[in-house]
Design a protein around this motif. Structure first.
Motif, PDB file in Angstrom:
ATOM      1  N   LEU A   1      42.497  38.164  37.979  1.00 24.98           N
ATOM      2  CA  LEU A   1      41.246  38.548  38.634  1.00 24.98           C
ATOM      3  C   LEU A   1      40.419  37.322  39.000  1.00 24.98           C
ATOM      4  CD1 LEU A   1      40.263  41.653  36.482  1.00 24.98           C
ATOM      5  CD2 LEU A   1      40.708  41.663  38.944  1.00 24.98           C
ATOM      6  N   LEU A   2      40.341  36.366  38.102  1.00 20.91           N
ATOM      7  CA  LEU A   2      39.575  35.151  38.389  1.00 20.91           C
ATOM      8  C   LEU A   2      40.139  34.423  39.604  1.00 20.91           C
ATOM      9  CD1 LEU A   2      39.032  33.804  34.757  1.00 20.91           C
ATOM     10  CD2 LEU A   2      37.284  34.736  36.290  1.00 20.91           C
ATOM     11  N   LYS A   3      41.420  34.563  39.811  1.00 20.82           N
ATOM     12  CA  LYS A   3      42.079  33.911  40.941  1.00 20.82           C
ATOM     13  C   LYS A   3      41.953  34.720  42.230  1.00 20.82           C
ATOM     14  CE  LYS A   3      46.608  31.988  42.232  1.00 20.82           C
ATOM     15  NZ  LYS A   3      48.018  31.794  41.792  1.00 20.82           N
ATOM     16  N   ARG A   4      41.978  36.067  42.105  1.00 20.15           N
ATOM     17  CA  ARG A   4      42.096  36.909  43.291  1.00 20.15           C
ATOM     18  C   ARG A   4      40.787  37.515  43.788  1.00 20.15           C
ATOM     19  NH1 ARG A   4      47.027  40.850  43.352  1.00 20.15           N
ATOM     20  NH2 ARG A   4      47.052  40.190  45.515  1.00 20.15           N
ATOM     21  N   VAL A   5      39.822  37.714  42.896  1.00 16.80           N
ATOM     22  CA  VAL A   5      38.541  38.278  43.335  1.00 16.80           C
ATOM     23  C   VAL A   5      37.794  37.243  44.163  1.00 16.80           C
ATOM     24  CG1 VAL A   5      36.287  39.164  42.589  1.00 16.80           C
ATOM     25  CG2 VAL A   5      38.359  39.805  41.337  1.00 16.80           C
ATOM     26  N   PRO A   6      37.282  37.620  45.338  1.00 18.15           N
ATOM     27  CA  PRO A   6      36.512  36.666  46.146  1.00 18.15           C
ATOM     28  C   PRO A   6      35.356  36.079  45.338  1.00 18.15           C
ATOM     29  CG  PRO A   6      36.985  38.658  47.410  1.00 18.15           C
ATOM     30  CD  PRO A   6      37.418  38.934  46.000  1.00 18.15           C
ATOM     31  N   LYS A   7      35.150  34.777  45.460  1.00 19.55           N
ATOM     32  CA  LYS A   7      34.147  34.081  44.652  1.00 19.55           C
ATOM     33  C   LYS A   7      32.759  34.727  44.747  1.00 19.55           C
ATOM     34  CE  LYS A   7      36.444  30.479  42.898  1.00 19.55           C
ATOM     35  NZ  LYS A   7      37.796  31.006  43.042  1.00 19.55           N
ATOM     36  N   HIS A   8      32.379  35.185  45.934  1.00 16.77           N
ATOM     37  CA  HIS A   8      31.040  35.735  46.118  1.00 16.77           C
ATOM     38  C   HIS A   8      30.887  37.118  45.488  1.00 16.77           C
ATOM     39  CE1 HIS A   8      33.562  36.699  49.601  1.00 16.77           C
ATOM     40  NE2 HIS A   8      32.866  37.806  49.742  1.00 16.77           N
ATOM     41  N   HIS A   9      31.975  37.695  44.999  1.00 15.43           N
ATOM     42  CA  HIS A   9      31.901  38.984  44.311  1.00 15.43           C
ATOM     43  C   HIS A   9      32.212  38.856  42.815  1.00 15.43           C
ATOM     44  CE1 HIS A   9      31.177  41.346  47.821  1.00 15.43           C
ATOM     45  NE2 HIS A   9      32.327  41.081  48.386  1.00 15.43           N
ATOM     46  N   LEU A  10      32.485  37.658  42.364  1.00 15.21           N
ATOM     47  CA  LEU A  10      33.002  37.479  41.004  1.00 15.21           C
ATOM     48  C   LEU A  10      31.981  37.819  39.916  1.00 15.21           C
ATOM     49  CD1 LEU A  10      35.663  36.706  39.717  1.00 15.21           C
ATOM     50  CD2 LEU A  10      34.942  34.312  39.718  1.00 15.21           C
ATOM     51  N   LEU A  11      30.706  37.558  40.154  1.00  9.14           N
ATOM     52  CA  LEU A  11      29.696  37.820  39.124  1.00  9.14           C
ATOM     53  C   LEU A  11      29.656  39.296  38.722  1.00  9.14           C
ATOM     54  CD1 LEU A  11      27.365  36.831  37.335  1.00  9.14           C
ATOM     55  CD2 LEU A  11      25.825  37.251  39.277  1.00  9.14           C
ATOM     56  N   HIS A  12      29.784  40.196  39.695  1.00  7.00           N
ATOM     57  CA  HIS A  12      29.668  41.625  39.418  1.00  7.00           C
ATOM     58  C   HIS A  12      31.021  42.328  39.248  1.00  7.00           C
ATOM     59  CE1 HIS A  12      25.422  41.433  39.889  1.00  7.00           C
ATOM     60  NE2 HIS A  12      25.418  41.295  41.194  1.00  7.00           N
ATOM     61  N   ALA A  13      32.115  41.633  39.486  1.00  6.76           N
ATOM     62  CA  ALA A  13      33.438  42.276  39.456  1.00  6.76           C
ATOM     63  C   ALA A  13      33.708  42.965  38.125  1.00  6.76           C
ATOM     64  CB  ALA A  13      34.523  41.241  39.746  1.00  6.76           C
ATOM     65  N   HIS A  14      33.333  42.305  37.040  1.00  5.33           N
ATOM     66  CA  HIS A  14      33.518  42.853  35.697  1.00  5.33           C
ATOM     67  C   HIS A  14      32.916  44.253  35.578  1.00  5.33           C
ATOM     68  CE1 HIS A  14      32.778  43.153  31.341  1.00  5.33           C
ATOM     69  NE2 HIS A  14      31.496  43.272  31.609  1.00  5.33           N
ATOM     70  N   HIS A  15      31.666  44.418  35.999  1.00  2.16           N
ATOM     71  CA  HIS A  15      31.002  45.711  35.884  1.00  2.16           C
ATOM     72  C   HIS A  15      31.580  46.743  36.846  1.00  2.16           C
ATOM     73  CE1 HIS A  15      27.485  43.645  33.825  1.00  2.16           C
ATOM     74  NE2 HIS A  15      27.870  44.592  33.014  1.00  2.16           N
ATOM     75  N   TRP A  16      31.820  46.348  38.074  1.00  5.46           N
ATOM     76  CA  TRP A  16      32.372  47.300  39.040  1.00  5.46           C
ATOM     77  C   TRP A  16      33.686  47.896  38.544  1.00  5.46           C
ATOM     78  CZ3 TRP A  16      31.322  43.194  43.259  1.00  5.46           C
ATOM     79  CH2 TRP A  16      30.056  43.383  43.812  1.00  5.46           C
ATOM     80  N   LEU A  17      34.565  47.058  38.053  1.00  6.67           N
ATOM     81  CA  LEU A  17      35.891  47.530  37.647  1.00  6.67           C
ATOM     82  C   LEU A  17      35.839  48.377  36.375  1.00  6.67           C
ATOM     83  CD1 LEU A  17      37.889  44.272  38.447  1.00  6.67           C
ATOM     84  CD2 LEU A  17      37.976  46.423  39.712  1.00  6.67           C
TER      85      LEU A  17
ATOM     86  N   ARG B   1      35.957  53.767  33.990  1.00  4.10           N
ATOM     87  CA  ARG B   1      35.324  54.698  33.055  1.00  4.10           C
ATOM     88  C   ARG B   1      35.039  56.057  33.695  1.00  4.10           C
ATOM     89  NH1 ARG B   1      30.546  51.989  29.926  1.00  4.10           N
ATOM     90  NH2 ARG B   1      32.335  50.961  28.930  1.00  4.10           N
ATOM     91  N   TYR B   2      34.633  56.035  34.960  1.00  6.54           N
ATOM     92  CA  TYR B   2      34.142  57.275  35.565  1.00  6.54           C
ATOM     93  C   TYR B   2      34.993  57.829  36.704  1.00  6.54           C
ATOM     94  CZ  TYR B   2      30.015  56.252  32.831  1.00  6.54           C
ATOM     95  OH  TYR B   2      29.157  55.996  31.786  1.00  6.54           O
TER      96      TYR B   2
ATOM     97  N   PRO C   1      42.922  60.470  36.910  1.00 11.28           N
ATOM     98  CA  PRO C   1      42.129  59.691  37.849  1.00 11.28           C
ATOM     99  C   PRO C   1      41.611  60.579  38.982  1.00 11.28           C
ATOM    100  CG  PRO C   1      44.472  59.239  38.133  1.00 11.28           C
ATOM    101  CD  PRO C   1      44.338  60.057  36.888  1.00 11.28           C
ATOM    102  N   GLU C   2      40.349  60.401  39.340  1.00 13.80           N
ATOM    103  CA  GLU C   2      39.728  61.234  40.367  1.00 13.80           C
ATOM    104  C   GLU C   2      39.835  60.540  41.721  1.00 13.80           C
ATOM    105  OE1 GLU C   2      35.835  62.276  38.915  1.00 13.80           O
ATOM    106  OE2 GLU C   2      36.654  63.215  37.113  1.00 13.80           O
ATOM    107  N   CYS C   3      41.071  60.439  42.185  1.00 19.75           N
ATOM    108  CA  CYS C   3      41.365  59.701  43.415  1.00 19.75           C
ATOM    109  C   CYS C   3      40.666  60.306  44.632  1.00 19.75           C
ATOM    110  CB  CYS C   3      42.875  59.655  43.648  1.00 19.75           C
ATOM    111  SG  CYS C   3      43.807  58.944  42.274  1.00 19.75           S
ATOM    112  N   TYR C   4      40.406  61.598  44.588  1.00 19.35           N
ATOM    113  CA  TYR C   4      39.786  62.291  45.716  1.00 19.35           C
ATOM    114  C   TYR C   4      38.361  61.793  45.992  1.00 19.35           C
ATOM    115  CZ  TYR C   4      37.717  64.942  41.873  1.00 19.35           C
ATOM    116  OH  TYR C   4      37.061  65.294  40.720  1.00 19.35           O
ATOM    117  N   ARG C   5      37.728  61.150  45.002  1.00 19.70           N
ATOM    118  CA  ARG C   5      36.380  60.622  45.238  1.00 19.70           C
ATOM    119  C   ARG C   5      36.314  59.113  45.024  1.00 19.70           C
ATOM    120  NH1 ARG C   5      32.720  59.905  41.041  1.00 19.70           N
ATOM    121  NH2 ARG C   5      33.478  60.278  38.921  1.00 19.70           N
ATOM    122  N   CYS C   6      37.462  58.475  45.101  1.00 20.26           N
ATOM    123  CA  CYS C   6      37.546  57.034  44.887  1.00 20.26           C
ATOM    124  C   CYS C   6      37.190  56.284  46.169  1.00 20.26           C
ATOM    125  CB  CYS C   6      38.964  56.656  44.442  1.00 20.26           C
ATOM    126  SG  CYS C   6      39.218  54.874  44.306  1.00 20.26           S
TER     127      CYS C   6
END
Length: 215
Positions: free
Chosen positions: A167-183, A188-189, A196-201
């Motif tokens: 992830l540290l290598k592949r996540v775009p640098k400008h999104h890295l700070l929040h990537a942890h929480h988003w994922l 979780r939800y 997995p609720e793919c229909y609302r992903c």
């Protein structure tokens, strides 16, 4: 094997996360960096909701290392006895509080090495504290993030460390700070383990998971 995600696809995924939730937050309650550290230590093999219930009264009376040490291990244990592994955790909270006083002038250190030297603090806990408490672009891989990294194809790996490094290598640098929480929140939800609720992903069009579910 599914075709690997391209950099352009990964960029689209994190753009979608950013548009959906520009400033994601963790779900643990805390009042300062010290109580954040304690909350994260207590959250191992426990739910954030359960930790928040236990720490509400604890943090009201012990929000510094000095107050926590003065409270004592027995009283800490009484406050957190609804949390799994509470005996060991109470011991760790007491010891790490004492170590912060003795070695860090009662301040929570802002390096992974120093954090991991504290009782009860491993790499994942250190990464959470560095990210939330100090605004560092770290990735803390829990079971949710490990699943999402592998299932989506964003960062496949056989171990939490492998997923973190990918992830540290592949996540775009400008999104890295929040990537942890988003994922983590996504796992979780939405991208749940059993159903997995793919229909609302919001990232379904790029996800490589072959067994997508319908609504």
């Amino acid at each position: 094997m599914p075709k690997p995600l391209t950099r352009a696809e990964i960029e689209k995924i994190f753009e979608a996360f950013s548009l959906h939730d520009p400033a994601p937050k963790g779900e643990l309650d805390y009042v300062n960096v010290f109580t954040l550290l304690v909350a994260v230590v207590l959250s191992a093999q426990a739910t954030d909701v359960g930790v928040n219930k236990a720490t509400k009264a604890l943090f009201a009376i012990a929000d510094t290392p000095e107050k926590m040490v003065a409270l004592g291990e027995d009283a800490i244990r009484e406050h957190i006895k609804t949390i799994g592994l509470y005996r060991n955790k109470a011991r760790n909270v007491f010891l790490l509080s004492r170590m912060l006083i003795e070695k860090h002038a009662s301040e929570v250190p802002d390096t992974r090495e120093a954090l991991e030297a504290l009782p009860g603090v491993g790499r994942k806990t250190a990464n959470v504290v560095l990210n939330i408490g100090f605004g560092q672009p770290t990735i803390a891989v829990d079971t949710h993030l490990f699943r999402v990294g592998n299932r989506t194809g964003i960062a496949p790996g056989k171990t939490p460390l492998a997923v973190e490094l990918a992830l540290l290598k592949r996540v775009p640098k400008h999104h890295l700070l929040h990537a942890h929480h988003w994922l983590i929140l996504h796992g979780r939800y939405v991208c749940k383990a059993r159903k997995p609720e793919c229909y609302r992903c919001i990232i379904a069009e790029w996800c490589r998971y072959p067994a997508k579910t319908a609504g």
